[in-house]
Design an enzyme around this catalytic site. Structure first.
Site, PDB file in Angstrom:
ATOM      1  CG  ASP A  94      -9.088   3.865 -10.675  1.00  0.00           C
ATOM      2  OD1 ASP A  94      -8.228   3.779 -11.562  1.00  0.00           O
ATOM      3  OD2 ASP A  94      -9.336   4.930 -10.074  1.00  0.00           O
ATOM      4  CB  SER A 129     -11.827  10.831 -14.412  1.00  0.00           C
ATOM      5  OG  SER A 129     -11.033  10.777 -13.255  1.00  0.00           O
ATOM      6  N   GLY A 130     -13.932  11.552 -11.824  1.00  0.00           N
ATOM      7  CA  GLY A 130     -14.270  12.576 -10.837  1.00  0.00           C
ATOM      8  C   GLY A 130     -15.744  12.942 -10.802  1.00  0.00           C
ATOM      9  CB  SER A 136     -15.699   5.281  -6.898  1.00  0.00           C
ATOM     10  OG  SER A 136     -14.989   4.982  -8.065  1.00  0.00           O
ATOM     11  CB  THR A 137     -18.903   8.878  -4.489  1.00  0.00           C
ATOM     12  OG1 THR A 137     -17.549   9.332  -4.488  1.00  0.00           O
ATOM     13  CG2 THR A 137     -19.638   9.409  -3.282  1.00  0.00           C
ATOM     14  CG  ASN A 161     -11.476  -1.718 -18.844  1.00  0.00           C
ATOM     15  OD1 ASN A 161     -11.353  -2.593 -17.997  1.00  0.00           O
ATOM     16  ND2 ASN A 161     -11.707  -0.453 -18.529  1.00  0.00           N
ATOM     17  CB  SER A 163     -18.115   2.614 -19.883  1.00  0.00           C
ATOM     18  OG  SER A 163     -18.885   3.124 -18.821  1.00  0.00           O
TER      19      SER A 163
HETATM   20  N1  LIG Z   1      -6.212   8.444 -19.983  1.00  0.00           N
HETATM   21  C1  LIG Z   1      -7.096   8.219 -19.001  1.00  0.00           C
HETATM   22  N2  LIG Z   1      -8.409   8.504 -19.195  1.00  0.00           N
HETATM   23  C2  LIG Z   1      -9.290   8.251 -18.203  1.00  0.00           C
HETATM   24  N3  LIG Z   1      -8.969   7.747 -16.977  1.00  0.00           N
HETATM   25  C3  LIG Z   1      -7.672   7.445 -16.751  1.00  0.00           C
HETATM   26  C4  LIG Z   1      -6.683   7.676 -17.745  1.00  0.00           C
HETATM   27  N4  LIG Z   1      -5.482   7.292 -17.236  1.00  0.00           N
HETATM   28  C5  LIG Z   1      -5.698   6.830 -15.996  1.00  0.00           C
HETATM   29  N5  LIG Z   1      -7.025   6.928 -15.685  1.00  0.00           N
HETATM   30  C6  LIG Z   1      -7.573   6.396 -14.434  1.00  0.00           C
HETATM   31  O1  LIG Z   1      -8.264   5.213 -14.816  1.00  0.00           O
HETATM   32  C7  LIG Z   1      -9.595   5.218 -14.309  1.00  0.00           C
HETATM   33  C8  LIG Z   1     -10.599   4.843 -15.412  1.00  0.00           C
HETATM   34  O2  LIG Z   1     -10.573   3.478 -15.651  1.00  0.00           O
HETATM   35  P1  LIG Z   1     -11.802   2.821 -16.413  1.00  0.00           P
HETATM   36  O3  LIG Z   1     -11.490   1.370 -16.498  1.00  0.00           O
HETATM   37  O4  LIG Z   1     -13.067   3.201 -15.726  1.00  0.00           O
HETATM   38  O5  LIG Z   1     -11.739   3.510 -17.845  1.00  0.00           O
HETATM   39  S1  LIG Z   1     -12.488   3.098 -19.190  1.00  0.00           S
HETATM   40  O6  LIG Z   1     -13.869   2.736 -18.826  1.00  0.00           O
HETATM   41  O7  LIG Z   1     -11.783   1.976 -19.796  1.00  0.00           O
HETATM   42  O8  LIG Z   1     -12.435   4.283 -20.048  1.00  0.00           O
HETATM   43  C9  LIG Z   1      -9.901   6.633 -13.856  1.00  0.00           C
HETATM   44  O9  LIG Z   1     -10.605   6.458 -12.642  1.00  0.00           O
HETATM   45  P2  LIG Z   1     -11.882   7.339 -12.221  1.00  0.00           P
HETATM   46  O10 LIG Z   1     -11.322   8.670 -11.841  1.00  0.00           O
HETATM   47  O11 LIG Z   1     -12.444   6.590 -11.047  1.00  0.00           O
HETATM   48  O12 LIG Z   1     -12.845   7.402 -13.361  1.00  0.00           O
HETATM   49  C10 LIG Z   1      -8.528   7.280 -13.683  1.00  0.00           C
HETATM   50  O13 LIG Z   1      -8.150   7.195 -12.335  1.00  0.00           O
HETATM   51  N1  LIG Z   2     -22.252  13.753  -4.452  1.00  0.00           N
HETATM   52  C1  LIG Z   2     -21.069  14.240  -4.132  1.00  0.00           C
HETATM   53  N2  LIG Z   2     -20.971  15.376  -3.427  1.00  0.00           N
HETATM   54  C2  LIG Z   2     -19.762  15.877  -3.104  1.00  0.00           C
HETATM   55  N3  LIG Z   2     -18.568  15.318  -3.449  1.00  0.00           N
HETATM   56  C3  LIG Z   2     -18.616  14.190  -4.160  1.00  0.00           C
HETATM   57  C4  LIG Z   2     -19.852  13.604  -4.541  1.00  0.00           C
HETATM   58  N4  LIG Z   2     -19.587  12.496  -5.258  1.00  0.00           N
HETATM   59  C5  LIG Z   2     -18.245  12.389  -5.314  1.00  0.00           C
HETATM   60  N5  LIG Z   2     -17.654  13.413  -4.640  1.00  0.00           N
HETATM   61  C6  LIG Z   2     -16.211  13.622  -4.492  1.00  0.00           C
HETATM   62  O1  LIG Z   2     -15.664  13.783  -5.795  1.00  0.00           O
HETATM   63  C7  LIG Z   2     -14.430  13.114  -5.905  1.00  0.00           C
HETATM   64  C8  LIG Z   2     -14.495  12.115  -7.053  1.00  0.00           C
HETATM   65  O2  LIG Z   2     -15.456  11.124  -6.750  1.00  0.00           O
HETATM   66  P1  LIG Z   2     -15.304   9.631  -7.239  1.00  0.00           P
HETATM   67  O3  LIG Z   2     -16.457   8.877  -6.697  1.00  0.00           O
HETATM   68  O4  LIG Z   2     -13.931   9.113  -6.932  1.00  0.00           O
HETATM   69  O5  LIG Z   2     -15.460   9.811  -8.827  1.00  0.00           O
HETATM   70  P2  LIG Z   2     -15.134   8.820 -10.003  1.00  0.00           P
HETATM   71  O6  LIG Z   2     -15.229   7.422  -9.460  1.00  0.00           O
HETATM   72  O7  LIG Z   2     -16.170   9.110 -11.031  1.00  0.00           O
HETATM   73  O8  LIG Z   2     -13.747   9.169 -10.463  1.00  0.00           O
HETATM   74  C9  LIG Z   2     -14.167  12.451  -4.557  1.00  0.00           C
HETATM   75  O9  LIG Z   2     -13.293  13.279  -3.803  1.00  0.00           O
HETATM   76  C10 LIG Z   2     -15.529  12.392  -3.919  1.00  0.00           C
HETATM   77  O10 LIG Z   2     -15.476  12.462  -2.509  1.00  0.00           O
END
Ligand SMILES: Nc1ncnc2c1ncn2[C@@H]1O[C@H](COP(=O)(O)OS(=O)(=O)O)[C@@H](OP(=O)(O)O)[C@H]1O
Ligand SMILES: Nc1ncnc2c1ncn2[C@@H]1O[C@H](COP(=O)(O)OP(=O)(O)O)[C@@H](O)[C@H]1O
Length: 208
Positions: free
Chosen positions: A67, A39-40, A44-45, A87, A111
């Site tokens: 998400d 996550s992060g 998505s970006t 999922n 994943s």
């Molecule tokens: N426990 C826990 N662990 C990880 N992530 C969590 C959890 N609870 C909520 N979230 C939010 O759910 C987003 C991840 O969903 P995914 O469907 O990609 O997860 S997975 O592939 O089934 O592991 C993830 O989004 P991203 O930040 O975009 O990765 C989170 O916003």
């Molecule tokens: N290449 C990058 N450089 C700087 N900031 C980024 C970059 N990629 C993503 N970010 C920032 O990091 C944060 C998380 O990105 P996001 O795409 O939502 O991650 P994820 O989908 O893996 O959770 C967002 O605020 C996004 O703007």
């Protein structure tokens, strides 16, 4: 015999227009770009940036974002290992359909389990599953904390958060790895360029 509770007595229905014809129409080859990472980490970006870049080249893509799908198709699933597996399985099946439709399907999900990702790879024809690993350090993802979830996980308010108290299994043989250079994350356009160049080199953006 009752068929109410299982899928027996079913038959495959052939369709009149095939994948090859659809690909000709679109002048591209269907495939799945599967983006995995914490996550992060920027999944998505990257997905958005790749989709935009492909669109500007006249190529049709569609994003399946974890998400977003959890708001609908997968709203009955949580985050325990078997729910994550289901999922990923469902999204793999949907991605396979998009790929068969001739689209460049961009799946963006944490994943975290290798076997779930490998099962999706096994569903797709050879070489058309392109695994992209967002290899970003946990510290970077946590410092971004765009949704405030790491803070909640550290405070014990979310249990089983990937990277904190739930596992993430790094890919062993991914096609593309996005990583920091000299401690700096590449800009979204540069990350997308890496993916689009791969698609170009492998011939997905045209049909012979
Ligand atoms: N426990 C826990 N662990 C990880 N992530 C969590 C959890 N609870 C909520 N979230 C939010 O759910 C987003 C991840 O969903 P995914 O469907 O990609 O997860 S997975 O592939 O089934 O592991 C993830 O989004 P991203 O930040 O975009 O990765 C989170 O916003
Ligand atoms: N290449 C990058 N450089 C700087 N900031 C980024 C970059 N990629 C993503 N970010 C920032 O990091 C944060 C998380 O990105 P996001 O795409 O939502 O991650 P994820 O989908 O893996 O959770 C967002 O605020 C996004 O703007």
């Amino acid at each position: 015999m009752s068929t109410l509770n299982n899928s027996t007595n079913i038959f495959w229905q052939e369709c009149p227009v095939g994948k090859v014809e659809r690909q000709k129409l679109l002048n591209q080859k269907g495939c799945v770009v599967w983006i995995t990472g914490l996550s992060g980490s920027g999944k998505s970006t990257l997905a958005c940036s790749v989709s935009r870049e492909l669109h500007s080249k006249g190529k049709l893509s569609y994003i399946l974002d974890g998400d977003n799908l959890r708001h609908g198709l997968n709203k009955d699933l949580g985050f325990k290992a078997e729910d994550r597996a289901e999922n990923i399985r469902r999204v793999g099946e949907v991605a396979k359909l998009f790929s068969d439709a001739g689209l460049i399907c961009i799946a963006s999900l944490i994943s975290p389990y290798r076997k779930d990702r490998d099962a999706c790879r096994a569903m797709l024809p050879d070489a058309s599953f392109i695994e992209v690993f967002m290899n970003m350090p946990l510290e970077l993802c946590e410092s971004r904390d765009a949704k405030g979830l790491y803070k909640l996980a550290r405070a014990g308010k979310i249990k089983g958060f990937t990277g904190i108290d739930d596992p993430y299994e790094r890919p062993l043989n991914c096609e593309i790895e996005i990583e920091q250079k000299d401690g700096v994350c590449p800009k979204p356009a540069a990350m997308a360029g890496q993916v689009v160049s791969y698609l170009e080199e492998k011939g997905f953006l045209q049909v012979e």
